[in-house]
Scaffold this motif. Sequence first.
Motif, PDB file in Angstrom:
ATOM      1  N   MET A   1       0.755  -1.196   0.044  1.00  0.00           N
ATOM      2  CA  MET A   1       0.036   0.191   0.236  1.00  0.00           C
ATOM      3  C   MET A   1       0.918   1.282   0.108  1.00  0.00           C
ATOM      4  O   MET A   1       1.919   1.185   0.374  1.00  0.00           O
ATOM      5  N   ILE A   2       0.226   2.171  -0.476  1.00  0.00           N
ATOM      6  CA  ILE A   2       1.057   3.666  -0.410  1.00  0.00           C
ATOM      7  C   ILE A   2       1.129   4.208   1.064  1.00  0.00           C
ATOM      8  O   ILE A   2       0.081   4.154   1.593  1.00  0.00           O
ATOM      9  N   ALA A   3       2.330   4.607   1.212  1.00  0.00           N
ATOM     10  CA  ALA A   3       2.387   4.813   2.964  1.00  0.00           C
ATOM     11  C   ALA A   3       1.744   6.444   3.155  1.00  0.00           C
ATOM     12  O   ALA A   3       1.934   7.138   2.248  1.00  0.00           O
ATOM     13  N   ASN A   4       1.184   6.225   4.339  1.00  0.00           N
ATOM     14  CA  ASN A   4       0.241   7.686   4.545  1.00  0.00           C
ATOM     15  C   ASN A   4       1.341   8.423   5.296  1.00  0.00           C
ATOM     16  O   ASN A   4       1.073   8.402   6.440  1.00  0.00           O
ATOM     17  N   THR A   5       2.131   9.050   4.779  1.00  0.00           N
ATOM     18  CA  THR A   5       3.318   9.830   5.389  1.00  0.00           C
ATOM     19  C   THR A   5       2.895  11.325   5.938  1.00  0.00           C
ATOM     20  O   THR A   5       1.718  11.774   5.321  1.00  0.00           O
ATOM     21  N   PRO A   6       3.134  11.920   6.741  1.00  0.00           N
ATOM     22  CA  PRO A   6       2.782  13.089   7.417  1.00  0.00           C
ATOM     23  C   PRO A   6       2.986  14.251   6.717  1.00  0.00           C
ATOM     24  O   PRO A   6       3.671  14.080   5.646  1.00  0.00           O
ATOM     25  N   LYS A   7       2.961  15.469   7.187  1.00  0.00           N
ATOM     26  CA  LYS A   7       3.314  16.624   6.846  1.00  0.00           C
ATOM     27  C   LYS A   7       4.737  16.540   6.559  1.00  0.00           C
ATOM     28  O   LYS A   7       5.554  16.203   7.239  1.00  0.00           O
ATOM     29  N   LEU A   8       5.357  17.431   5.352  1.00  0.00           N
ATOM     30  CA  LEU A   8       6.637  17.540   5.080  1.00  0.00           C
ATOM     31  C   LEU A   8       7.261  18.462   6.158  1.00  0.00           C
ATOM     32  O   LEU A   8       6.782  19.210   6.773  1.00  0.00           O
ATOM     33  N   PRO A   9       8.559  18.481   6.196  1.00  0.00           N
ATOM     34  CA  PRO A   9       9.646  17.426   5.534  1.00  0.00           C
ATOM     35  C   PRO A   9       9.787  16.052   6.246  1.00  0.00           C
ATOM     36  O   PRO A   9       9.402  16.003   7.355  1.00  0.00           O
ATOM     37  N   TYR A  10       9.991  15.031   5.619  1.00  0.00           N
ATOM     38  CA  TYR A  10      10.687  13.733   6.153  1.00  0.00           C
ATOM     39  C   TYR A  10      11.388  13.321   5.278  1.00  0.00           C
ATOM     40  O   TYR A  10      12.066  13.660   4.277  1.00  0.00           O
ATOM     41  N   TYR A  11      11.936  12.012   5.579  1.00  0.00           N
ATOM     42  CA  TYR A  11      13.152  11.481   4.568  1.00  0.00           C
ATOM     43  C   TYR A  11      12.559  10.139   4.115  1.00  0.00           C
ATOM     44  O   TYR A  11      11.752   9.466   4.815  1.00  0.00           O
ATOM     45  N   ALA A  12      13.057   9.873   3.199  1.00  0.00           N
ATOM     46  CA  ALA A  12      13.085   8.561   2.341  1.00  0.00           C
ATOM     47  C   ALA A  12      14.241   7.930   2.224  1.00  0.00           C
ATOM     48  O   ALA A  12      15.365   8.552   1.818  1.00  0.00           O
ATOM     49  N   VAL A  13      14.323   6.625   2.430  1.00  0.00           N
ATOM     50  CA  VAL A  13      15.353   5.533   2.315  1.00  0.00           C
ATOM     51  C   VAL A  13      15.049   4.541   1.057  1.00  0.00           C
ATOM     52  O   VAL A  13      14.075   4.035   1.209  1.00  0.00           O
ATOM     53  N   ILE A  14      15.693   4.981  -0.173  1.00  0.00           N
ATOM     54  CA  ILE A  14      15.209   4.128  -1.390  1.00  0.00           C
ATOM     55  C   ILE A  14      16.319   2.787  -1.498  1.00  0.00           C
ATOM     56  O   ILE A  14      17.339   3.256  -1.535  1.00  0.00           O
ATOM     57  N   PHE A  15      15.716   1.764  -1.124  1.00  0.00           N
ATOM     58  CA  PHE A  15      16.722   0.458  -1.313  1.00  0.00           C
ATOM     59  C   PHE A  15      16.202  -0.057  -2.649  1.00  0.00           C
ATOM     60  O   PHE A  15      15.378  -0.632  -2.815  1.00  0.00           O
ATOM     61  N   SER A  16      17.244  -0.328  -3.707  1.00  0.00           N
ATOM     62  CA  SER A  16      16.927  -0.842  -4.894  1.00  0.00           C
ATOM     63  C   SER A  16      18.024  -1.977  -4.998  1.00  0.00           C
ATOM     64  O   SER A  16      19.179  -1.863  -4.580  1.00  0.00           O
ATOM     65  N   SER A  17      17.449  -3.062  -5.446  1.00  0.00           N
ATOM     66  CA  SER A  17      18.177  -4.474  -5.159  1.00  0.00           C
ATOM     67  C   SER A  17      17.834  -5.402  -6.275  1.00  0.00           C
ATOM     68  O   SER A  17      16.868  -5.504  -6.747  1.00  0.00           O
ATOM     69  N   ILE A  18      19.152  -6.154  -6.430  1.00  0.00           N
ATOM     70  CA  ILE A  18      18.771  -7.395  -7.459  1.00  0.00           C
ATOM     71  C   ILE A  18      19.352  -8.514  -6.659  1.00  0.00           C
ATOM     72  O   ILE A  18      20.279  -8.393  -5.939  1.00  0.00           O
ATOM     73  N   GLU A  52      12.206  -8.317 -11.185  1.00  0.00           N
ATOM     74  CA  GLU A  52      13.702  -8.656 -11.330  1.00  0.00           C
ATOM     75  C   GLU A  52      14.534  -7.622 -10.421  1.00  0.00           C
ATOM     76  O   GLU A  52      15.275  -7.938  -9.753  1.00  0.00           O
ATOM     77  N   LEU A  53      14.123  -6.244 -10.555  1.00  0.00           N
ATOM     78  CA  LEU A  53      14.728  -5.319  -9.727  1.00  0.00           C
ATOM     79  C   LEU A  53      13.567  -5.320  -8.407  1.00  0.00           C
ATOM     80  O   LEU A  53      12.532  -5.200  -8.617  1.00  0.00           O
ATOM     81  N   GLY A  54      14.081  -4.898  -7.165  1.00  0.00           N
ATOM     82  CA  GLY A  54      13.315  -4.796  -6.030  1.00  0.00           C
ATOM     83  C   GLY A  54      13.276  -3.235  -5.594  1.00  0.00           C
ATOM     84  O   GLY A  54      14.432  -2.825  -5.642  1.00  0.00           O
ATOM     85  N   ILE A  55      12.316  -2.590  -5.202  1.00  0.00           N
ATOM     86  CA  ILE A  55      12.506  -1.350  -4.842  1.00  0.00           C
ATOM     87  C   ILE A  55      11.809  -1.265  -3.358  1.00  0.00           C
ATOM     88  O   ILE A  55      10.539  -1.544  -3.374  1.00  0.00           O
ATOM     89  N   THR A  56      12.284  -0.929  -2.309  1.00  0.00           N
ATOM     90  CA  THR A  56      11.800  -0.720  -0.878  1.00  0.00           C
ATOM     91  C   THR A  56      12.007   0.637  -0.603  1.00  0.00           C
ATOM     92  O   THR A  56      13.202   0.958  -0.590  1.00  0.00           O
ATOM     93  N   VAL A  57      11.085   1.542  -0.277  1.00  0.00           N
ATOM     94  CA  VAL A  57      11.285   2.854   0.075  1.00  0.00           C
ATOM     95  C   VAL A  57      10.549   3.055   1.479  1.00  0.00           C
ATOM     96  O   VAL A  57       9.343   2.715   1.769  1.00  0.00           O
ATOM     97  N   SER A  58      11.504   3.167   2.482  1.00  0.00           N
ATOM     98  CA  SER A  58      10.977   3.497   3.825  1.00  0.00           C
ATOM     99  C   SER A  58      11.111   4.845   4.162  1.00  0.00           C
ATOM    100  O   SER A  58      11.941   5.577   3.723  1.00  0.00           O
ATOM    101  N   TYR A  59       9.954   5.410   4.874  1.00  0.00           N
ATOM    102  CA  TYR A  59      10.097   6.765   5.168  1.00  0.00           C
ATOM    103  C   TYR A  59      10.270   7.026   6.813  1.00  0.00           C
ATOM    104  O   TYR A  59       9.975   6.031   7.619  1.00  0.00           O
ATOM    105  N   TRP A  60      10.994   8.036   7.181  1.00  0.00           N
ATOM    106  CA  TRP A  60      11.477   8.349   8.393  1.00  0.00           C
ATOM    107  C   TRP A  60      11.491   9.851   8.762  1.00  0.00           C
ATOM    108  O   TRP A  60      11.378  10.705   7.808  1.00  0.00           O
ATOM    109  N   ARG A  61      11.410  10.097  10.258  1.00  0.00           N
ATOM    110  CA  ARG A  61      11.005  11.592  10.626  1.00  0.00           C
ATOM    111  C   ARG A  61      12.345  12.322  10.373  1.00  0.00           C
ATOM    112  O   ARG A  61      12.284  13.472  10.000  1.00  0.00           O
ATOM    113  N   ASP A  62      13.515  11.745  10.566  1.00  0.00           N
ATOM    114  CA  ASP A  62      14.730  12.408  10.382  1.00  0.00           C
ATOM    115  C   ASP A  62      15.874  11.492  10.301  1.00  0.00           C
ATOM    116  O   ASP A  62      15.945  10.323  10.438  1.00  0.00           O
ATOM    117  N   LEU A  63      17.361  12.137   9.944  1.00  0.00           N
ATOM    118  CA  LEU A  63      18.174  11.239   9.730  1.00  0.00           C
ATOM    119  C   LEU A  63      18.643  10.416  10.988  1.00  0.00           C
ATOM    120  O   LEU A  63      19.348   9.560  10.831  1.00  0.00           O
TER     121      LEU A  63
END
Lengths: 105, 105
Positions: A1-18, A52-63
């Motif tokens: 499902m599409i993440a129900n993220t809060p108001k900006l700003p926030y961080y995304a960690v984009i993890f692309s893998s094979i 073939e390619l996997g993409i996981t995006v996790s969202y976080w409050r801060d670094l």
Amino acid sequence: MIANTPKLPYYAVIFSSIKTNESADYSEMADLMVQLAQQQDGFLGIESARNELGITVSYWRDLDSIKKWKENTDHSIARERGRKEWYQTFKTRIALVERDYSFEK
Amino acid sequence: MIANTPKLPYYAVIFSSIKTNESADYSEMADLMVQLAQQQDGFLGIESARNELGITVSYWRDLDSIKKWKENTDHSIARERGRKEWYQTFKTRIALVERDYSFEK
């Protein structure tokens, strides 16, 4: 499902893998890591898809919350197994989300 | 494939979507949009995966190149069809990539 993220700003960690052809324990570990991530302070949501390619995006409050999750012991063990067994190649990108907009029917 | 992006900083556009059951012309249009995007000034790469949820991450030199691609006429027409026909819901996030690191066997 599409993440129900809060108001900006926030961080995304984009993890692309094979993946390699090695899949022993992979699904269980991936599910466990999602469960664990959800319990971390600062976790905001996660989205995942794989062909073939996997993409996981996790969202976080801060670094800081990303750093603490990276240092989590169970997560570190899982990442080590990922490098040794499950992933042929991956790339991680840490990005500050500056704008977002959505559409719903 | 994992996008071979250049040195930091650059931008990521994370497009997360859930499709309707309508798929007429979808694949052709999606392929065409990737081809068109690749011709734009400032385009750096694209990654895509879909199960129930689809995630496409495109990478760009700066906000200006993202804006110009958004304003591209063919892209605008495709987006309009996307809203009317192909997507039940989507979310777009524009993010400044601050760190990246990769692993390869």
